[in-house]
Design a protein around this motif. Sequence first.
Motif, PDB file in Angstrom:
ATOM      1  N   ILE A 118       0.832  -1.206   0.000  1.00 43.81           N
ATOM      2  CA  ILE A 118       0.000   0.000   0.000  1.00 43.81           C
ATOM      3  C   ILE A 118       0.867   1.257   0.000  1.00 43.81           C
ATOM      4  O   ILE A 118       0.609   2.211  -0.752  1.00 43.81           O
ATOM      5  CB  ILE A 118      -0.941   0.010   1.222  1.00 43.81           C
ATOM      6  CG1 ILE A 118      -1.997  -1.099   1.104  1.00 43.81           C
ATOM      7  CG2 ILE A 118      -1.620   1.373   1.370  1.00 43.81           C
ATOM      8  CD1 ILE A 118      -3.010  -0.885   0.018  1.00 43.81           C
ATOM      9  N   MET A 121       2.522   1.797  -3.320  1.00 42.96           N
ATOM     10  CA  MET A 121       1.521   2.208  -4.297  1.00 42.96           C
ATOM     11  C   MET A 121       1.169   3.684  -4.125  1.00 42.96           C
ATOM     12  O   MET A 121       1.014   4.428  -5.106  1.00 42.96           O
ATOM     13  CB  MET A 121       0.276   1.341  -4.134  1.00 42.96           C
ATOM     14  CG  MET A 121      -0.744   1.490  -5.249  1.00 42.96           C
ATOM     15  SD  MET A 121      -2.137   0.354  -5.004  1.00 42.96           S
ATOM     16  CE  MET A 121      -3.129   0.781  -6.445  1.00 42.96           C
ATOM     17  N   SER A 125       1.672   6.813  -6.798  1.00 44.51           N
ATOM     18  CA  SER A 125       0.550   7.671  -7.168  1.00 44.51           C
ATOM     19  C   SER A 125       0.876   9.143  -6.928  1.00 44.51           C
ATOM     20  O   SER A 125       0.568  10.016  -7.750  1.00 44.51           O
ATOM     21  CB  SER A 125      -0.704   7.268  -6.381  1.00 44.51           C
ATOM     22  OG  SER A 125      -1.106   5.959  -6.705  1.00 44.51           O
ATOM     23  N   VAL A 154       1.001   1.076 -11.383  1.00 50.29           N
ATOM     24  CA  VAL A 154       0.012   1.217 -10.310  1.00 50.29           C
ATOM     25  C   VAL A 154      -1.149   0.247 -10.538  1.00 50.29           C
ATOM     26  O   VAL A 154      -1.631  -0.394  -9.599  1.00 50.29           O
ATOM     27  CB  VAL A 154      -0.499   2.670 -10.230  1.00 50.29           C
ATOM     28  CG1 VAL A 154      -1.607   2.797  -9.172  1.00 50.29           C
ATOM     29  CG2 VAL A 154       0.646   3.625  -9.909  1.00 50.29           C
ATOM     30  N   ASP A 155      -1.575   0.120 -11.785  1.00 55.04           N
ATOM     31  CA  ASP A 155      -2.655  -0.823 -12.105  1.00 55.04           C
ATOM     32  C   ASP A 155      -2.272  -2.253 -11.746  1.00 55.04           C
ATOM     33  O   ASP A 155      -3.085  -3.017 -11.221  1.00 55.04           O
ATOM     34  CB  ASP A 155      -3.008  -0.748 -13.594  1.00 55.04           C
ATOM     35  CG  ASP A 155      -3.710   0.544 -13.968  1.00 55.04           C
ATOM     36  OD1 ASP A 155      -4.272   1.183 -13.061  1.00 55.04           O
ATOM     37  OD2 ASP A 155      -3.686   0.903 -15.156  1.00 55.04           O
ATOM     38  N   TRP A 158      -2.485  -2.673  -8.038  1.00 58.60           N
ATOM     39  CA  TRP A 158      -3.896  -2.778  -7.634  1.00 58.60           C
ATOM     40  C   TRP A 158      -4.414  -4.185  -7.895  1.00 58.60           C
ATOM     41  O   TRP A 158      -5.072  -4.795  -7.032  1.00 58.60           O
ATOM     42  CB  TRP A 158      -4.719  -1.737  -8.384  1.00 58.60           C
ATOM     43  CG  TRP A 158      -6.143  -2.112  -8.693  1.00 58.60           C
ATOM     44  CD1 TRP A 158      -6.707  -2.230  -9.926  1.00 58.60           C
ATOM     45  CD2 TRP A 158      -7.196  -2.403  -7.763  1.00 58.60           C
ATOM     46  NE1 TRP A 158      -8.026  -2.593  -9.826  1.00 58.60           N
ATOM     47  CE2 TRP A 158      -8.354  -2.702  -8.504  1.00 58.60           C
ATOM     48  CE3 TRP A 158      -7.266  -2.459  -6.378  1.00 58.60           C
ATOM     49  CZ2 TRP A 158      -9.573  -3.041  -7.923  1.00 58.60           C
ATOM     50  CZ3 TRP A 158      -8.486  -2.799  -5.779  1.00 58.60           C
ATOM     51  CH2 TRP A 158      -9.618  -3.078  -6.554  1.00 58.60           C
ATOM     52  N   PHE A 162      -5.610  -6.772  -5.000  1.00 58.92           N
ATOM     53  CA  PHE A 162      -6.977  -7.290  -5.061  1.00 58.92           C
ATOM     54  C   PHE A 162      -6.971  -8.815  -4.936  1.00 58.92           C
ATOM     55  O   PHE A 162      -7.706  -9.395  -4.134  1.00 58.92           O
ATOM     56  CB  PHE A 162      -7.640  -6.857  -6.366  1.00 58.92           C
ATOM     57  CG  PHE A 162      -9.071  -7.292  -6.499  1.00 58.92           C
ATOM     58  CD1 PHE A 162     -10.095  -6.533  -5.949  1.00 58.92           C
ATOM     59  CD2 PHE A 162      -9.399  -8.461  -7.164  1.00 58.92           C
ATOM     60  CE1 PHE A 162     -11.416  -6.940  -6.060  1.00 58.92           C
ATOM     61  CE2 PHE A 162     -10.718  -8.875  -7.282  1.00 58.92           C
ATOM     62  CZ  PHE A 162     -11.731  -8.105  -6.719  1.00 58.92           C
ATOM     63  N   ILE A 183      -8.550  -3.526   0.052  1.00 56.18           N
ATOM     64  CA  ILE A 183      -9.000  -3.422  -1.342  1.00 56.18           C
ATOM     65  C   ILE A 183      -9.476  -2.008  -1.650  1.00 56.18           C
ATOM     66  O   ILE A 183      -9.143  -1.437  -2.698  1.00 56.18           O
ATOM     67  CB  ILE A 183     -10.117  -4.444  -1.620  1.00 56.18           C
ATOM     68  CG1 ILE A 183      -9.532  -5.858  -1.710  1.00 56.18           C
ATOM     69  CG2 ILE A 183     -10.867  -4.105  -2.910  1.00 56.18           C
ATOM     70  CD1 ILE A 183     -10.575  -6.957  -1.818  1.00 56.18           C
ATOM     71  N   ALA A 186      -6.511   0.465  -1.862  1.00 54.54           N
ATOM     72  CA  ALA A 186      -5.781   0.252  -3.117  1.00 54.54           C
ATOM     73  C   ALA A 186      -6.575   0.789  -4.302  1.00 54.54           C
ATOM     74  O   ALA A 186      -6.000   1.372  -5.228  1.00 54.54           O
ATOM     75  CB  ALA A 186      -5.488  -1.238  -3.302  1.00 54.54           C
ATOM     76  N   ARG A 187      -7.877   0.606  -4.274  1.00 56.09           N
ATOM     77  CA  ARG A 187      -8.723   1.116  -5.363  1.00 56.09           C
ATOM     78  C   ARG A 187      -8.695   2.645  -5.404  1.00 56.09           C
ATOM     79  O   ARG A 187      -8.609   3.242  -6.482  1.00 56.09           O
ATOM     80  CB  ARG A 187     -10.159   0.625  -5.181  1.00 56.09           C
ATOM     81  CG  ARG A 187     -11.145   1.148  -6.217  1.00 56.09           C
ATOM     82  CD  ARG A 187     -10.735   0.805  -7.628  1.00 56.09           C
ATOM     83  NE  ARG A 187     -11.769   1.170  -8.583  1.00 56.09           N
ATOM     84  CZ  ARG A 187     -11.581   1.248  -9.892  1.00 56.09           C
ATOM     85  NH1 ARG A 187     -10.387   0.982 -10.413  1.00 56.09           N
ATOM     86  NH2 ARG A 187     -12.563   1.582 -10.694  1.00 56.09           N
ATOM     87  N   GLU A 190      -5.477   3.705  -6.915  1.00 55.51           N
ATOM     88  CA  GLU A 190      -5.495   3.480  -8.366  1.00 55.51           C
ATOM     89  C   GLU A 190      -6.259   4.596  -9.074  1.00 55.51           C
ATOM     90  O   GLU A 190      -5.841   5.078 -10.129  1.00 55.51           O
ATOM     91  CB  GLU A 190      -6.126   2.112  -8.651  1.00 55.51           C
ATOM     92  CG  GLU A 190      -6.044   1.662 -10.099  1.00 55.51           C
ATOM     93  CD  GLU A 190      -7.232   2.111 -10.933  1.00 55.51           C
ATOM     94  OE1 GLU A 190      -7.091   2.227 -12.160  1.00 55.51           O
ATOM     95  OE2 GLU A 190      -8.309   2.358 -10.341  1.00 55.51           O
ATOM     96  N   ARG A 191      -7.354   5.052  -8.464  1.00 52.60           N
ATOM     97  CA  ARG A 191      -8.129   6.149  -9.052  1.00 52.60           C
ATOM     98  C   ARG A 191      -7.354   7.470  -8.966  1.00 52.60           C
ATOM     99  O   ARG A 191      -7.442   8.299  -9.876  1.00 52.60           O
ATOM    100  CB  ARG A 191      -9.473   6.280  -8.322  1.00 52.60           C
ATOM    101  CG  ARG A 191     -10.414   5.129  -8.564  1.00 52.60           C
ATOM    102  CD  ARG A 191     -10.788   4.990 -10.039  1.00 52.60           C
ATOM    103  NE  ARG A 191     -11.485   6.184 -10.507  1.00 52.60           N
ATOM    104  CZ  ARG A 191     -11.249   6.789 -11.667  1.00 52.60           C
ATOM    105  NH1 ARG A 191     -10.292   6.349 -12.475  1.00 52.60           N
ATOM    106  NH2 ARG A 191     -11.936   7.854 -12.027  1.00 52.60           N
TER     107      ARG A 191
END
Length: 224
Positions: A118, A121, A125, A154-155, A158, A162, A183, A186-187, A190-191
Amino acid sequence: MVSKAYEDAINQLFEDIVIMSEKAKKTVSLAVDAFINVDQTKVPEIRKLDDEIYSMEMMIEKRCIEQIALNAPLATDLRIIFVIMKVITDLNRIGRYANNIADLAGKQTTDIEFEYPILEMSEKSISLISEAIESFLERDTEKANKLFEKDDEVDSMWLSIFRDSLTYMMEDPGNITKGMEIILVARYLERIADHACNIGERVNYLVTGTRRYRPQREEVFNEL
């Protein structure tokens, strides 16, 4: 030819976007730190920053509209105004996602054992936000287009988080709450990266008059 006053106004808007982006990055960093360390003391500061980001969006949007009314810009000058209004929307959405992460941090009652990347990530981002704003200020389409490649990283993270979280939850129903929180965080990250890439798309439009859309990613999520 636009007036000196118009150029000064645009330069001020650029400076305000830099300030807004720094607030957005700080909000993401604080929110992830609060979530990982179950530190609710950071939540009020996150809320305050999110409010400031929203207020800046409203203020910048108002000044953009004023410039259109006062100077009736055309062609590239009008595109600058249009792109600024889109960029501040993306930055506001980044702040909102960080606020969502803070919501999860505020509801935790037990420590989470982090076996998932996390933090890494979130750093990727945040880096994308910095590079997106740099490409915008420099009107650098090459730098903007490189954002899409970094977004793929990053995708992939994610997707990995997941899958690992699903396995974690299936191993023990008692892990479901923790797994769902991971989850969701992380989502949101990703956004956030996606909104940084949106800014890259705006840079292409600003420079060329044509928006370059990122490659379709359905094949990635079909693997889930």
